[in-house]
Design an enzyme around this catalytic site. Structure first.
Site, PDB file in Angstrom:
ATOM      1  N   ASP A  13       0.923  -1.444  -0.105  1.00 15.15           N
ATOM      2  CA  ASP A  13      -0.005  -0.048   0.029  1.00 15.15           C
ATOM      3  C   ASP A  13       0.796   1.336  -0.086  1.00 15.15           C
ATOM      4  O   ASP A  13       0.526   2.185   0.454  1.00 15.15           O
ATOM      5  CB  ASP A  13      -0.644  -0.069   1.248  1.00 15.15           C
ATOM      6  CG  ASP A  13      -1.751  -1.251   1.171  1.00 15.15           C
ATOM      7  OD1 ASP A  13      -2.441  -1.516   0.147  1.00 15.15           O
ATOM      8  OD2 ASP A  13      -1.841  -1.816   2.417  1.00 15.15           O
ATOM      9  N   GLU A  14       2.198   1.069  -0.576  1.00 14.74           N
ATOM     10  CA  GLU A  14       3.083   2.384  -0.400  1.00 14.74           C
ATOM     11  C   GLU A  14       2.624   3.224  -1.567  1.00 14.74           C
ATOM     12  O   GLU A  14       2.983   4.470  -1.574  1.00 14.74           O
ATOM     13  CB  GLU A  14       4.475   1.802  -0.749  1.00 14.74           C
ATOM     14  CG  GLU A  14       5.035   1.032   0.271  1.00 14.74           C
ATOM     15  CD  GLU A  14       4.752  -0.720  -0.103  1.00 14.74           C
ATOM     16  OE1 GLU A  14       5.363  -1.448   0.620  1.00 14.74           O
ATOM     17  OE2 GLU A  14       4.020  -0.678  -1.054  1.00 14.74           O
ATOM     18  N   LYS A  16       2.266   2.079  -5.153  1.00 14.22           N
ATOM     19  CA  LYS A  16       3.302   1.397  -6.483  1.00 14.22           C
ATOM     20  C   LYS A  16       2.362   1.751  -7.599  1.00 14.22           C
ATOM     21  O   LYS A  16       2.816   1.960  -8.627  1.00 14.22           O
ATOM     22  CB  LYS A  16       3.531  -0.202  -6.165  1.00 14.22           C
ATOM     23  CG  LYS A  16       4.248  -0.647  -5.138  1.00 14.22           C
ATOM     24  CD  LYS A  16       4.627  -2.023  -5.085  1.00 14.22           C
ATOM     25  CE  LYS A  16       3.217  -2.682  -4.648  1.00 14.22           C
ATOM     26  NZ  LYS A  16       2.671  -2.634  -3.264  1.00 14.22           N
ATOM     27  N   GLY A  40      -4.360  -4.193  -4.209  1.00 16.85           N
ATOM     28  CA  GLY A  40      -4.995  -3.234  -5.020  1.00 16.85           C
ATOM     29  C   GLY A  40      -4.013  -2.198  -5.265  1.00 16.85           C
ATOM     30  O   GLY A  40      -3.182  -1.904  -4.237  1.00 16.85           O
ATOM     31  N   HIS A  41      -3.966  -1.593  -6.334  1.00 15.81           N
ATOM     32  CA  HIS A  41      -3.485  -0.156  -6.479  1.00 15.81           C
ATOM     33  C   HIS A  41      -4.635   0.828  -6.756  1.00 15.81           C
ATOM     34  O   HIS A  41      -5.530   0.467  -7.600  1.00 15.81           O
ATOM     35  CB  HIS A  41      -2.549  -0.194  -7.711  1.00 15.81           C
ATOM     36  CG  HIS A  41      -1.406  -1.280  -7.482  1.00 15.81           C
ATOM     37  ND1 HIS A  41      -0.752  -1.341  -6.523  1.00 15.81           N
ATOM     38  CD2 HIS A  41      -0.943  -2.195  -8.623  1.00 15.81           C
ATOM     39  CE1 HIS A  41       0.060  -2.256  -6.745  1.00 15.81           C
ATOM     40  NE2 HIS A  41       0.081  -2.721  -8.149  1.00 15.81           N
ATOM     41  N   GLN A 228       1.838  -6.691  -3.405  1.00 18.01           N
ATOM     42  CA  GLN A 228       2.285  -6.721  -2.130  1.00 18.01           C
ATOM     43  C   GLN A 228       3.673  -5.786  -2.074  1.00 18.01           C
ATOM     44  O   GLN A 228       3.866  -4.846  -2.743  1.00 18.01           O
ATOM     45  CB  GLN A 228       2.400  -8.162  -1.828  1.00 18.01           C
ATOM     46  CG  GLN A 228       0.932  -8.622  -1.227  1.00 18.01           C
ATOM     47  CD  GLN A 228       0.460  -9.197  -2.735  1.00 18.01           C
ATOM     48  OE1 GLN A 228       1.181  -9.940  -3.442  1.00 18.01           O
ATOM     49  NE2 GLN A 228      -0.811  -9.183  -2.706  1.00 18.01           N
ATOM     50  N   THR A 303      -7.418  -1.097  -0.622  1.00 13.97           N
ATOM     51  CA  THR A 303      -8.084  -0.965  -2.163  1.00 13.97           C
ATOM     52  C   THR A 303      -8.665  -2.092  -2.343  1.00 13.97           C
ATOM     53  O   THR A 303      -9.977  -1.968  -2.668  1.00 13.97           O
ATOM     54  CB  THR A 303      -6.900  -0.895  -2.879  1.00 13.97           C
ATOM     55  OG1 THR A 303      -6.218   0.381  -2.761  1.00 13.97           O
ATOM     56  CG2 THR A 303      -7.599  -0.619  -4.225  1.00 13.97           C
ATOM     57  N   GLY A 306     -10.978  -2.696   2.221  1.00 12.23           N
ATOM     58  CA  GLY A 306     -11.819  -1.814   2.522  1.00 12.23           C
ATOM     59  C   GLY A 306     -11.232  -1.720   4.071  1.00 12.23           C
ATOM     60  O   GLY A 306     -11.625  -0.817   4.997  1.00 12.23           O
TER      61      GLY A 306
END
Length: 432
Positions: A13-14, A16, A40-41, A228, A303, A306
């Site tokens: 979740d950075e 990407k 997710g992105h 990930q 993403t 939730g």
């Protein structure tokens, strides 16, 4: 041309997706090489009228949003075919062209019995649960290693598919019925489910390893996009609280069929703070108002699931570890704007484990679990930085924060994110 890998340098979740999309207009192919729809992105794209479009991608590579880019799902990915076509249909309904998508014939497929096993196993583990998404990712990777998996290419030969499903269910049904007291899966039912989308899928399927190597031979730029992140990598992450695939730069090669000598650049993505979803140790995690502030301002909710993300301060020990494991050449520091308005910004520079200072990641799981962060406090800033487009436009304290984090993290910070949109970016060093 050489290939470029983008990897997460924390627990995911950075940002990407934003980094991939930022480069998407300058690369020819974007490859998802690991994971599935368990992550997710979120990509925000500005429009000519000043508005923005937000896209949540789960299984598809972020490059699918770039018209001149060929998106590729590599052999290291596990594919839920229903989710794949739901996502494709959703994008096409919004005017996104998905016709260039290529899918590896060797990628493994997530059958419905693995989704069922994933969910019931997590419930069975109770307090020992791993915090999986329940989407069948882990059981499908386990099948791959146990050599009872179903691959994309199997969907085009009903006889082979039936034989493989039959073999897999000889084991799976024992677990479902005798351990978890659930209904046994029927071979014919599973085969019919998997064949539903076979003909629609067929034109997308190819030897993606051959395709990508030929593209490199022709001078194309190939971007390899991790799902990930490093601390969730099955080998190099905080095991067992990890994903089931290789999310590091090494996984970019095995998950795509591109040899290591063709990988020329590794871009590591780090947030200006740290987040994590799911169970497992997290040394800088905040349980007070500061953590809630980061979650609220940073919109830290998964993403895909939730779920609210666990939030903590920047961890330079983890960043150094990621730089070493992946051979990071450039960092992209995202969400610097979230730190605006803090009087001081703590940064973890080392750990205290039972009175012993650790400047690098502890070897033992128990030591990492008991690690207490050692912080250095940097002065904060109050100015709005969302409109800054050069490093020099940042407030002095924001510049100092970036320079301090860069020195601690083991590689240069080449790009800084100061807002959610593609435009809200400062480029210090060109990535391509």
């Amino acid at each position: 041309m050489p290939a470029i890998a983008i990897i997460g340098a924390q627990w995911g979740d950075e940002g990407k997706g934003k980094a991939t999309d930022l480069l998407g207009s300058r690369v020819d192919h974007v490859v998802k090489f690991n994971g599935g729809n368990n992550a997710g992105h979120t990509v925000v794209i500005g429009q000519p009228d000043g508005s923005s479009e937000k896209y949540a991608l789960h299984l598809l590579p972020s490059g699918i949003l770039s018209p001149n880019c060929t998106p590729v799902i590599g052999n290291g990915v596990v594919v839920d075919i229903d989710v794949l076509f739901e996502e494709i249909d959703g994008l096409e309904a919004r005017g996104v062209d998905t016709s260039k998508l290529k899918v590896s014939a060797s990628a493994h497929v997530i059958p419905s019995y693995n989704r069922a096993l994933d969910k019931v196993t997590e419930r069975f583990l109770g307090s020992r649960r791993l915090g999986t998404t329940g989407r069948g990712i882990g059981p499908t990777y386990a099948d791959k290693m146990n050599r009872i998996g179903i691959r994309v290419q199997d969907l085009f030969d009903k006889k082979i598919l039936t034989a493989k499903v039959t073999g897999a269910l000889e084991l799976k049904n024992q677990v479902l019925t005798k351990v978890y007291n659930r209904r046994a899966a029927e071979v014919d039912e599973i085969v019919a489910e998997l064949l539903t989308h076979a003909e629609r899928l067929r034109p997308m399927v190819c030897d993606t390893g051959l395709f990508l190597n030929q593209a490199l031979d022709e001078g194309d730029i190939v971007l390899l996009e991790a799902g990930q992140a490093t601390l969730l990598d099955v080998d190099h992450g905080t095991y067992p609280f990890v994903t089931s695939s290789s999310a590091t730069a090494g996984g970019a090669c095995t998950g795509s069929g591109i040899p290591p000598m063709r990988l020329d650049q590794v871009i590591g993505i780090v947030k200006a703070y740290t987040t994590r979803v799911g169970e497992g140790p997290f040394p800088t995690e905040l349980f007070d108002d500061a953590g809630e502030h980061l979650r609220k301002v940073g919109a830290e909710y998964g993403t895909t699931t939730g779920r609210p993300r666990r939030c903590g301060w920047y961890d330079a020990v983890i960043a150094r570890y990621a730089a070493r494991v992946n051979g990071v050449t450039d960092f992209v520091l995202t969400k610097l704007d979230v730190l605006t308005g803090l009087e001081q910004v703590p940064v973890c520079v080392a750990y205290d484990v039972n009175g012993v200072r650790h400047d690098e990641m502890p070897v033992n799981q128990s030591d990492f679990h008991h690690a207490v962060p050692i912080f250095e406090h940097l002065p904060g800033w109050w100015e709005d930085i969302s409109e800054c487009r050069t490093f020099e436009e940042l407030p002095a304290n924001a510049q100092a924060y970036v320079e301090a984090v860069e020195k601690m993290s083991g590689s240069r910070i080449s790009v800084i994110g100061v807002g959610p949109s593609r435009a809200a970016t400062i480029v210090r060093h060109e990535l391509i």
